[in-house]
Motif scaffolding. Structure first.
Motif, PDB file in Angstrom:
ATOM      1  N   LEU A 124       0.716  -0.871   0.363  1.00 27.02           N
ATOM      2  CA  LEU A 124      -0.175   0.106   0.021  1.00 27.02           C
ATOM      3  C   LEU A 124       0.621   0.865   0.376  1.00 27.02           C
ATOM      4  N   ALA A 125       2.079   1.013   0.773  1.00 26.36           N
ATOM      5  CA  ALA A 125       2.770   1.929   0.957  1.00 26.36           C
ATOM      6  C   ALA A 125       3.320   2.459  -0.242  1.00 26.36           C
ATOM      7  N   ALA A 126       4.074   1.931  -0.773  1.00 26.99           N
ATOM      8  CA  ALA A 126       4.678   1.609  -2.887  1.00 26.99           C
ATOM      9  C   ALA A 126       3.882   2.477  -3.845  1.00 26.99           C
ATOM     10  N   LEU A 127       2.661   1.358  -3.711  1.00 29.85           N
ATOM     11  CA  LEU A 127       1.594   1.299  -4.811  1.00 29.85           C
ATOM     12  C   LEU A 127       0.551   2.539  -4.556  1.00 29.85           C
ATOM     13  N   SER A 128       0.216   3.264  -3.677  1.00 31.76           N
ATOM     14  CA  SER A 128      -0.438   4.255  -4.366  1.00 31.76           C
ATOM     15  C   SER A 128       0.337   5.728  -4.786  1.00 31.76           C
ATOM     16  N   GLN A 129       1.328   5.782  -3.652  1.00 31.44           N
ATOM     17  CA  GLN A 129       2.686   6.789  -4.709  1.00 31.44           C
ATOM     18  C   GLN A 129       2.752   6.236  -5.790  1.00 31.44           C
ATOM     19  N   ILE A 130       2.836   5.009  -6.581  1.00 29.39           N
ATOM     20  CA  ILE A 130       3.242   4.779  -7.916  1.00 29.39           C
ATOM     21  C   ILE A 130       1.475   5.023  -9.263  1.00 29.39           C
ATOM     22  N   VAL A 131       0.570   4.832  -8.331  1.00 36.54           N
ATOM     23  CA  VAL A 131      -0.536   5.012  -9.129  1.00 36.54           C
ATOM     24  C   VAL A 131      -0.549   6.800  -9.349  1.00 36.54           C
ATOM     25  N   MET A 132      -0.458   7.450  -8.095  1.00 33.97           N
ATOM     26  CA  MET A 132      -0.079   8.820  -8.150  1.00 33.97           C
ATOM     27  C   MET A 132       0.326   9.757  -9.168  1.00 33.97           C
ATOM     28  N   ALA A 133       1.870   8.782  -9.629  1.00 30.30           N
ATOM     29  CA  ALA A 133       2.173   9.336 -11.010  1.00 30.30           C
ATOM     30  C   ALA A 133       2.160   9.014 -12.163  1.00 30.30           C
ATOM     31  N   ASP A 134       1.191   7.767 -11.992  1.00 26.22           N
ATOM     32  CA  ASP A 134       0.335   7.101 -13.503  1.00 26.22           C
ATOM     33  C   ASP A 134      -0.372   8.515 -13.775  1.00 26.22           C
ATOM     34  N   ILE A 135      -1.617   9.597 -12.763  1.00 25.06           N
ATOM     35  CA  ILE A 135      -2.860  10.052 -13.638  1.00 25.06           C
ATOM     36  C   ILE A 135      -2.626  11.486 -12.881  1.00 25.06           C
ATOM     37  N   ILE A 136      -1.190  11.518 -12.114  1.00 33.88           N
ATOM     38  CA  ILE A 136      -1.421  13.596 -11.813  1.00 33.88           C
ATOM     39  C   ILE A 136       0.354  13.877 -12.133  1.00 33.88           C
ATOM     40  N   SER A 137       0.496  14.985 -12.774  1.00 36.79           N
ATOM     41  CA  SER A 137       1.568  15.221 -13.051  1.00 36.79           C
ATOM     42  C   SER A 137       2.591  15.812 -12.006  1.00 36.79           C
TER      43      SER A 137
END
Length: 569
Positions: free
Chosen positions: A113-126
């Motif tokens: 959860l700690a890693a994936l939440s940040q990764i998904v944010m980078a996918d959809i927000i600059s």
């Protein structure tokens, strides 16, 4: 994506983060009571916390690597399921050993959860736009971190501590469903799956052995002993072997080439100290409130509100400021300074320190952590290549967890030694008959129930824990100074305006090549084209001849600066 689409996509992600934070913090205020009920000592208390951090630390780079290979949405749901399963099983613990085991399972999910939440944010927000949403994440963190201890205290006082592990189940199920319905990530090109199993074993083994040594040294065996030397030598050997394997692996778990990037390396160093400040304060402040001030779990939760208020306010206000101005370095340097100041203020704690002073010191520390923690991940994601986004994000989170785990272990040992020394001196000052009663009461070595102690013994115990926790915060100050130095030397790379998926579609060009062109203000032949400034975050202006810009745009040429600007726009 529009603002509304982003909020819809983030809804399930935020709820999932809230569940993970809630399930982790809801037991923090009741943990002294839990360990006392299960018959554990200070070492067991430290291990219950360390077990989760250890599993989180070891698993984080694995989740990050998997995120670069598999469906990120499915991995996010899987991590949430593992986390909640571990939390539920922990509610059935009968002794410290089973509780520690289930906390390990909880930590495995937390790493994802700690890693994936940040990764998904980078996918959809600059990166440039991410600051305005930092307030949402800061709010979720603050509510979960403040509300968790408070809710945990109320539940413990009303129904018993076991219900702390069960209350997150319905919310977690809702989060999994919401993620399925609202989070729609762009399809990525398929990659041939190659997992570096040997690197995983060596990294996990080396880190685990190092953390076990840090936790047990000083209690189970001496720091300077044959056992210590053997464990340290074994851990170093495994980690050195891991470096050699990672350098030669075609698809390494943690690419060593990333350490050539100064932004990544300095962010890793800073993350180690931030981890100590974030995890250590949460652990030892709850002990201070209950063991040095005689607070109940509910009162302990209320008393830690200033810390989380600082995190919430700082992350929200300065996140929006970073999005508006693009200037992040001054915010992070200031945050590092506040972290040092907060730790220094808390180092003066005693059992009778005025609560207004404790609250003010916690607010200062929380503000510093809120200004630094999320922005370290943002800066790395902005600078690193998109193909290494998952690994780089998880690596920063990994080292933050590693710092927190080592910090809690070492500081726990410091606290145990200081409490033991001070408690012996305090009891020696009592009359002989009271010394005998104190020896019988504290003979088991377990963490005491303050409310059950004889009146004459309460002050010596509270005084020992009060000064002991103050010593813990003083020991954390040098690490915070190292974090400040690392942040001062971070390169000022301007925040990009493209999401990770857009950068990947554009050939994985670095963020500093982003063009900032407003659609409502089209670029004419004689108009300057603006790009992010290379040093101070201001906009540099470059004249682009009409013919060059038009030709470059027509053929998508990126060979020249002018071509990059036109093509990127």
């Amino acid at each position: 994506m529009t603002h509304r689409q982003v909020l819809e996509a983030l809804s399930g992600l935020l709820l999932g983060m809230f569940v993970s934070i809630l399930a982790g913090t809801v037991v923090s205020t009741s943990l002294p009571l839990i360990i006392a009920d299960l018959g554990g000592d200070q070492a067991a208390f430290t291990w219950v916390v360390t077990a989760t951090l250890l599993a989180t630390t070891v698993s984080t780079p694995i989740w990050g690597k998997l995120a670069d290979l598999f469906d990120r949405k499915l991995l996010l749901q899987l991590a949430l399921s593992v986390f909640v399963l571990g939390s539920a099983l922990a509610g059935f613990s009968q002794d410290p050993s089973t509780l520690i085991g289930f906390r390990v399972l909880q930590g495995l999910g937390a790493g994802g959860l700690a890693a994936l939440s940040q990764i998904v944010m980078a996918d959809i927000i600059s990166p440039r736009e991410r600051g305005k949403y930092a307030g949402l994440f800061g709010g979720v963190m603050a509510v979960g971190t403040v509300g968790g201890p408070l809710l945990g205290g109320v539940v413990t006082d009303a129904f018993g501590w076991r219900w702390n592990f069960f209350i997150a189940l319905p919310v977690a199920l809702l989060a999994i469903v919401l993620l399925q319905r609202t989070l729609h990530l762009p399809k990525r090109a398929r990659r041939r799956v190659s997992i570096d199993y040997l690197g995983f074993v060596l990294i996990s083994g080396g880190v685990s052995l190092l953390l076990v040594w840090v936790t047990l040294a000083g209690s189970s065996f001496e720091w300077a002993s044959a056992t210590s030397f053997t464990m340290v030598a074994g851990a170093l050997a495994l980690l050195v072997a891991a470096v050699f394997v990672e350098l030669r692996s075609p698809d390494p778990m943690i690419p060593m080439t990333m350490f050539r990037d100064r932004t990544f390396t300095l962010s890793v160093v800073a993350s180690l100290a931030v981890g100590v400040a974030m995890f250590g304060t949460a652990v030892f402040l709850s002990q201070y409130m209950q063991l040095a001030r005689g607070a109940t779990p509910t009162q302990s939760g209320l008393l830690t509100i200033p810390m989380m208020a600082g995190v919430l306010i700082a992350s929200s206000v300065f996140g929006s400021l970073i999005s508006r101005t693009g200037r992040w370095k001054a915010v992070m340097v200031t945050g590092s300074g506040l972290t040092i100041a907060g730790l220094l203020l808390l180092s003066f704690l005693h059992y009778d320190t005025p609560f207004w002073y404790v609250g003010g010191a916690m607010f200062v520390l929380g503000s510093g952590v809120g200004m630094v923690m999320q922005n370290l991940v943002l800066v790395v994601q902005n600078a690193i290549e998109v193909r290494n986004l998952g690994v780089a994000t998880s690596a920063v989170t990994f080292f933050r967890s590693l710092g927190g785990t080592i910090g809690v272990s070492v500081l726990g040992a410091v606290l145990g030694h200081r409490v033991s020394t001070d408690l012996g001196a305090n009891i020696a000052a009592l009359p002989v008959d009271q010394q005998l009663v104190a020896a019988q009461t504290l003979a088991s070595g377990t963490i005491p129930h303050i409310s059950a102690l004889p009146e004459f013994l309460r002050v010596p115990v509270e005084a020992a824990y009060g000064t002991g926790v103050g010593t813990v915060f003083l020991c954390a100050v040098p690490l915070a100074v190292i974090s400040l130095v690392a942040i001062v030397f971070l390169p000022r790379i301007p925040l990009g305006t493209r999401t990770a998926q857009q950068r990947l579609a554009d050939g994985d060009r670095p963020a500093e090549s982003d063009a900032v062109v407003h659609p409502e203000e089209p670029t004419h032949a004689d108009d300057p084209v603006h790009t992010d400034g290379p040093v101070d975050g201001t906009r540099a202006t470059t004249q682009v001849p009409a013919g060059v810009a038009a030709d470059a745009a027509a053929r998508g040429d990126e060979a020249t600066p002018a071509g990059r600007t036109a093509g990127g726009a």
